[in-house]
Scaffold this motif. Structure first.
Motif, PDB file in Angstrom:
ATOM      1  N   LEU A  86       0.829  -1.207   0.000  1.00 21.84           N
ATOM      2  CA  LEU A  86       0.000   0.000   0.000  1.00 21.84           C
ATOM      3  C   LEU A  86       0.863   1.257   0.000  1.00 21.84           C
ATOM      4  CD1 LEU A  86      -2.872  -0.980   2.480  1.00 21.84           C
ATOM      5  CD2 LEU A  86      -3.015  -0.719  -0.007  1.00 21.84           C
ATOM      6  N   LEU A  87       1.950   1.223   0.765  1.00 21.47           N
ATOM      7  CA  LEU A  87       2.870   2.361   0.755  1.00 21.47           C
ATOM      8  C   LEU A  87       3.555   2.486  -0.606  1.00 21.47           C
ATOM      9  CD1 LEU A  87       4.523   1.985   4.283  1.00 21.47           C
ATOM     10  CD2 LEU A  87       2.846   3.694   3.561  1.00 21.47           C
ATOM     11  N   GLY A  88       3.851   1.329  -1.220  1.00 22.39           N
ATOM     12  CA  GLY A  88       4.439   1.360  -2.551  1.00 22.39           C
ATOM     13  C   GLY A  88       3.502   1.983  -3.580  1.00 22.39           C
ATOM     14  N   LEU A  89       2.234   1.652  -3.476  1.00 25.11           N
ATOM     15  CA  LEU A  89       1.244   2.249  -4.382  1.00 25.11           C
ATOM     16  C   LEU A  89       1.093   3.742  -4.127  1.00 25.11           C
ATOM     17  CD1 LEU A  89      -1.512  -0.525  -4.348  1.00 25.11           C
ATOM     18  CD2 LEU A  89      -0.003   0.069  -6.248  1.00 25.11           C
ATOM     19  N   ALA A  90       1.180   4.141  -2.856  1.00 27.26           N
ATOM     20  CA  ALA A  90       1.064   5.560  -2.519  1.00 27.26           C
ATOM     21  C   ALA A  90       2.216   6.361  -3.112  1.00 27.26           C
ATOM     22  CB  ALA A  90       1.027   5.730  -1.004  1.00 27.26           C
ATOM     23  N   ALA A  91       3.365   5.701  -3.306  1.00 23.45           N
ATOM     24  CA  ALA A  91       4.529   6.388  -3.863  1.00 23.45           C
ATOM     25  C   ALA A  91       4.402   6.637  -5.358  1.00 23.45           C
ATOM     26  CB  ALA A  91       5.799   5.579  -3.582  1.00 23.45           C
ATOM     27  N   ARG A  92       3.347   6.133  -5.967  1.00 25.35           N
ATOM     28  CA  ARG A  92       3.160   6.334  -7.409  1.00 25.35           C
ATOM     29  C   ARG A  92       3.076   7.820  -7.753  1.00 25.35           C
ATOM     30  NH1 ARG A  92       1.525   2.838 -11.325  1.00 25.35           N
ATOM     31  NH2 ARG A  92       0.832   1.312  -9.781  1.00 25.35           N
ATOM     32  N   GLY A  93       2.616   8.623  -6.799  1.00 25.37           N
ATOM     33  CA  GLY A  93       2.518  10.059  -7.045  1.00 25.37           C
ATOM     34  C   GLY A  93       3.860  10.734  -7.230  1.00 25.37           C
ATOM     35  N   LEU A  94       4.940  10.041  -6.891  1.00 19.40           N
ATOM     36  CA  LEU A  94       6.286  10.597  -7.044  1.00 19.40           C
ATOM     37  C   LEU A  94       6.835  10.403  -8.454  1.00 19.40           C
ATOM     38  CD1 LEU A  94       7.807   9.317  -3.687  1.00 19.40           C
ATOM     39  CD2 LEU A  94       6.848  11.573  -4.172  1.00 19.40           C
ATOM     40  N   GLU A  95       6.101   9.678  -9.283  1.00 17.31           N
ATOM     41  CA  GLU A  95       6.515   9.427 -10.668  1.00 17.31           C
ATOM     42  C   GLU A  95       5.774  10.386 -11.592  1.00 17.31           C
ATOM     43  OE1 GLU A  95       5.971   6.002 -14.131  1.00 17.31           O
ATOM     44  OE2 GLU A  95       5.298   5.605 -12.089  1.00 17.31           O
ATOM     45  N   GLY A 106      10.748  -0.730  -9.742  1.00 10.76           N
ATOM     46  CA  GLY A 106      11.615  -1.452  -8.827  1.00 10.76           C
ATOM     47  C   GLY A 106      11.248  -1.205  -7.372  1.00 10.76           C
ATOM     48  N   LEU A 107      10.876   0.029  -7.050  1.00 11.44           N
ATOM     49  CA  LEU A 107      10.464   0.354  -5.685  1.00 11.44           C
ATOM     50  C   LEU A 107       9.198  -0.405  -5.314  1.00 11.44           C
ATOM     51  CD1 LEU A 107      10.871   2.212  -3.149  1.00 11.44           C
ATOM     52  CD2 LEU A 107       9.246   3.778  -4.249  1.00 11.44           C
ATOM     53  N   LEU A 108       8.240  -0.452  -6.237  1.00  9.30           N
ATOM     54  CA  LEU A 108       7.004  -1.185  -5.965  1.00  9.30           C
ATOM     55  C   LEU A 108       7.286  -2.674  -5.810  1.00  9.30           C
ATOM     56  CD1 LEU A 108       3.963  -1.148  -5.613  1.00  9.30           C
ATOM     57  CD2 LEU A 108       3.706  -1.232  -8.108  1.00  9.30           C
ATOM     58  N   ALA A 239      16.086   8.828  -0.799  1.00  6.08           N
ATOM     59  CA  ALA A 239      15.239   9.598   0.110  1.00  6.08           C
ATOM     60  C   ALA A 239      13.888   8.911   0.321  1.00  6.08           C
ATOM     61  CB  ALA A 239      15.037  11.011  -0.442  1.00  6.08           C
ATOM     62  N   VAL A 240      13.310   8.424  -0.762  1.00  4.61           N
ATOM     63  CA  VAL A 240      12.015   7.739  -0.667  1.00  4.61           C
ATOM     64  C   VAL A 240      12.148   6.465   0.159  1.00  4.61           C
ATOM     65  CG1 VAL A 240      10.242   6.523  -1.990  1.00  4.61           C
ATOM     66  CG2 VAL A 240      11.155   8.689  -2.835  1.00  4.61           C
ATOM     67  N   GLU A 241      13.219   5.723  -0.051  1.00  2.70           N
ATOM     68  CA  GLU A 241      13.410   4.484   0.703  1.00  2.70           C
ATOM     69  C   GLU A 241      13.659   4.755   2.179  1.00  2.70           C
ATOM     70  OE1 GLU A 241      14.913   1.275  -2.586  1.00  2.70           O
ATOM     71  OE2 GLU A 241      16.416   2.151  -1.264  1.00  2.70           O
ATOM     72  N   ALA A 293      15.640  -6.702 -15.230  1.00  8.55           N
ATOM     73  CA  ALA A 293      15.827  -7.005 -13.813  1.00  8.55           C
ATOM     74  C   ALA A 293      16.853  -6.097 -13.146  1.00  8.55           C
ATOM     75  CB  ALA A 293      16.236  -8.466 -13.635  1.00  8.55           C
ATOM     76  N   SER A 294      17.831  -5.591 -13.898  1.00  9.81           N
ATOM     77  CA  SER A 294      18.897  -4.799 -13.272  1.00  9.81           C
ATOM     78  C   SER A 294      18.345  -3.559 -12.592  1.00  9.81           C
ATOM     79  CB  SER A 294      19.950  -4.411 -14.310  1.00  9.81           C
ATOM     80  OG  SER A 294      19.354  -3.771 -15.421  1.00  9.81           O
ATOM     81  N   LEU A 295      17.478  -2.802 -13.266  1.00  7.51           N
ATOM     82  CA  LEU A 295      16.883  -1.628 -12.638  1.00  7.51           C
ATOM     83  C   LEU A 295      15.843  -2.022 -11.598  1.00  7.51           C
ATOM     84  CD1 LEU A 295      16.394   1.042 -15.446  1.00  7.51           C
ATOM     85  CD2 LEU A 295      18.004   1.046 -13.547  1.00  7.51           C
ATOM     86  N   ALA A 296      15.208  -3.162 -11.791  1.00 10.00           N
ATOM     87  CA  ALA A 296      14.177  -3.597 -10.845  1.00 10.00           C
ATOM     88  C   ALA A 296      14.769  -3.948  -9.486  1.00 10.00           C
ATOM     89  CB  ALA A 296      13.413  -4.794 -11.416  1.00 10.00           C
ATOM     90  N   VAL A 297      16.007  -4.464  -9.467  1.00  6.76           N
ATOM     91  CA  VAL A 297      16.600  -4.887  -8.199  1.00  6.76           C
ATOM     92  C   VAL A 297      17.431  -3.786  -7.547  1.00  6.76           C
ATOM     93  CG1 VAL A 297      16.663  -7.286  -8.944  1.00  6.76           C
ATOM     94  CG2 VAL A 297      18.696  -5.856  -9.238  1.00  6.76           C
ATOM     95  N   LEU A 298      17.696  -2.700  -8.243  1.00  6.28           N
ATOM     96  CA  LEU A 298      18.490  -1.623  -7.659  1.00  6.28           C
ATOM     97  C   LEU A 298      17.855  -1.065  -6.389  1.00  6.28           C
ATOM     98  CD1 LEU A 298      20.947   0.237  -7.816  1.00  6.28           C
ATOM     99  CD2 LEU A 298      19.612   1.744  -9.321  1.00  6.28           C
ATOM    100  N   PRO A 299      16.558  -0.739  -6.379  1.00  4.87           N
ATOM    101  CA  PRO A 299      15.950  -0.265  -5.128  1.00  4.87           C
ATOM    102  C   PRO A 299      16.054  -1.282  -3.998  1.00  4.87           C
ATOM    103  CG  PRO A 299      14.529   0.253  -6.992  1.00  4.87           C
ATOM    104  CD  PRO A 299      15.604  -0.654  -7.511  1.00  4.87           C
TER     105      PRO A 299
END
Length: 346
Positions: A86-95, A106-108, A239-241, A293-299
Motif C-alpha cells: 500500500l505504501l508502494g502504491l502511494a509512492a506512485r505520485g512521485l513518478e 523497482g520500488l514497488l 530519500a524515498v526508501e 531485472a537490473s533496474l528492478a533490483v536496484l531499489p
C-alpha cells in the motif's frame, strides 16, 4: 591463527561490497552472445538450486510449532504483504517528478518481496526479543512469498513489470516453487547433511545470488538501460526508501503495542515486519523481469543495506532499554551479528 572477521564498526555489509563489485564487473565485462546464454542458463540453475536449499532447510516441525503464535505471524505477514505494498502504491505520485518509471517499478517490486530470516533473527536476538517467533515469522514470510509475491506483481505491476505475464508465473512455479517443494520432500534424507554443511552451503547461497546479479546487470548493460538513471534520480530513490523504512519501523513498533503484544513480541514484529529479503527478491526479479531485472533490483539492493545499518542501531538501543534489563538473553548464536557481520545476506 585467529580467523579474520569484518570489523563491527564498518557500516557496510561486506556482501553488499561483493554485490557492488559484481555490478562493476558486469559494467566492464558484460556477458554477450554465447557467454550471455551460458550465464543465463547457469543463473536459472542457480536459482532453482537456491530455492531447493531453502526448502531443505525449513523444518516442518518448527513451522507447525510456530503456528501457536499465529497472531504475531499474521501481523508480520500483513505488514509484509499488505502495508508495504500500500505504501508502494502511494509512492506512485512521485513518478515522474522524483522517480523514473523504471525506478518506481523497482520500488514497488521491493514492497512485494518477503521478509528476511537471518538478519531478523540476529537483530531480534541482539535486542533481547522473541527469537523463536522471529525464526517462524521469517520462515513463513519466505514461504508465502514464493506464491504471494508473483501474484501481487501480476496484480500491481501488470505489463509495466518489463514483460510480466502468465508465462512468468509458470517460470516462478518451475524455478522456485517446485525446487522448494522438492527440498521439503527430501529434507527427511538430506536434512542432516544440510545442517552439517551449513557454512559451505551458505557460500553457495551467496555465490548463486552473485551470479543472478551479474547476469541481470549484464543484460542491462548490453541493452543500455543504465543511461536512464541519473544521480538526481538515485538521490531521490534513497530519500524515498529512507522514508519508507522509517514509516515501517514506526508502524511495526507502535502498531504492535496497540495490538497488545509484549515487548519481546514487538521486537520480533518490528524486525521481521519492516525488512525485505535480498536473497529471495533477486532471484524472483530475475524470473519476473528478465532483461529489465537490473533496474528492478536496484531499489532492493539499496534498501537492503539501509535496513541493515538502521536496524543494527535500533537493536543495540533496544538491548539497553530499562525493560530489557530483566529479560534473559535468547539462546541463539546470533548475538554477535551486527552491521556487516551477518553470515548470509538475506
Amino acid at each position: 591463527m585467529k580467523r579474520l572477521q569484518w570489523p563491527s564498526w564498518m557500516p557496510i555489509d561486506p556482501y553488499i561490497l561483493l554485490l557492488l563489485g559484481t555490478v562493476g564487473l558486469a559494467a566492464l565485462l558484460p556477458a554477450r552472445g554465447t557467454g550471455a546464454d551460458v550465464a543465463s542458463g547457469a543463473s536459472t540453475a542457480a536459482i532453482a538450486f537456491l530455492f531447493f536449499l531453502y526448502g531443505a532447510r525449513l523444518s516442518t516441525r518448527e513451522a507447525v510449532e510456530g503456528l501457536k503464535h499465529w497472531r504475531l505471524h499474521v501481523t508480520v505477514l500483513a505488514c509484509t504483504f499488505v502495508v508495504f505494498p500500500l505504501l508502494g502504491l502511494a509512492a506512485r505520485g512521485l513518478e515522474p517528478l522524483l522517480l523514473s518509471h523504471n525506478l518506481y517499478t523497482g520500488l514497488l517490486f521491493l514492497t512485494l518481496v518477503p521478509s528476511t530470516i537471518q538478519s531478523s533473527i540476529a537483530f531480534t536476538s541482539m535486542a533481547r526479543g522473541n527469537v523463536p517467533a522471529a525464526i517462524c515469522a521469517g520462515s513463513f514470510s519466505s514461504l508465502a512469498g514464493i506464491v504471494v509475491t508473483p501474484l501481487l506483481a501480476a496484480a500491481l505491476l501488470g505489463s509495466s513489470g518489463g514483460g510480466f505475464s502468465a508465462d512468468s508465473l509458470v517460470k516462478i512455479v518451475l524455478q522456485l516453487l517446485v525446487p522448494f517443494l522438492a527440498g521439503q520432500v527430501l529434507r527427511r534424507w538430506i536434512g542432516g547433511f544440510i545442517t552439517r554443511h551449513k557454512k559451505v552451503l551458505g557460500y553457495v547461497d551467496r555465490g548463486s545470488i552473485l551470479l543472478v546479479v551479474y547476469t541481470a546487470f549484464s543484460e542491462g548493460m548490453v541493452q543500455g538501460i543504465w543511461h536512464q538513471v541519473s544521480a538526481v534520480r538515485l538521490a531521490g530513490l534513497l530519500a524515498v526508501e529512507a522514508v519508507l523504512l522509517a514509516v515501517m519501523l514506526t508502524l511495526t513498533w507502535y502498531g504492535g503495542k496497540a495490538l497488545g503484544f509484549q515487548r519481546e513480541d514487538r521486537i520480533a514484529i518490528q524486525f521481521a515486519g519492516s525488512k525485505k529479503s535480498l536473497a529471495s527478491g533477486l532471484p524472483m526479479a530475475s524470473v519476473l523481469f528478465g532483461a529489465h531485472a537490473s533496474l528492478a533490483v536496484l531499489p532492493l539492493m539499496l534498501f537492503h543495506q539501509m535496513q541493515l545499518m538502521v536496524c543494527a542501531v535500533i537493536a543495540k538501543r533496544r538491548a539497553h532499554d530499562p525493560e530489557a534489563a530483566t529479560t534473559p538473553v535468547p539462546p541463539v548464536a546470533a548475538s554477535r551479528i551486527a552491521v556487516g557481520t551477518a553470515p548470509r545476506s538475506d
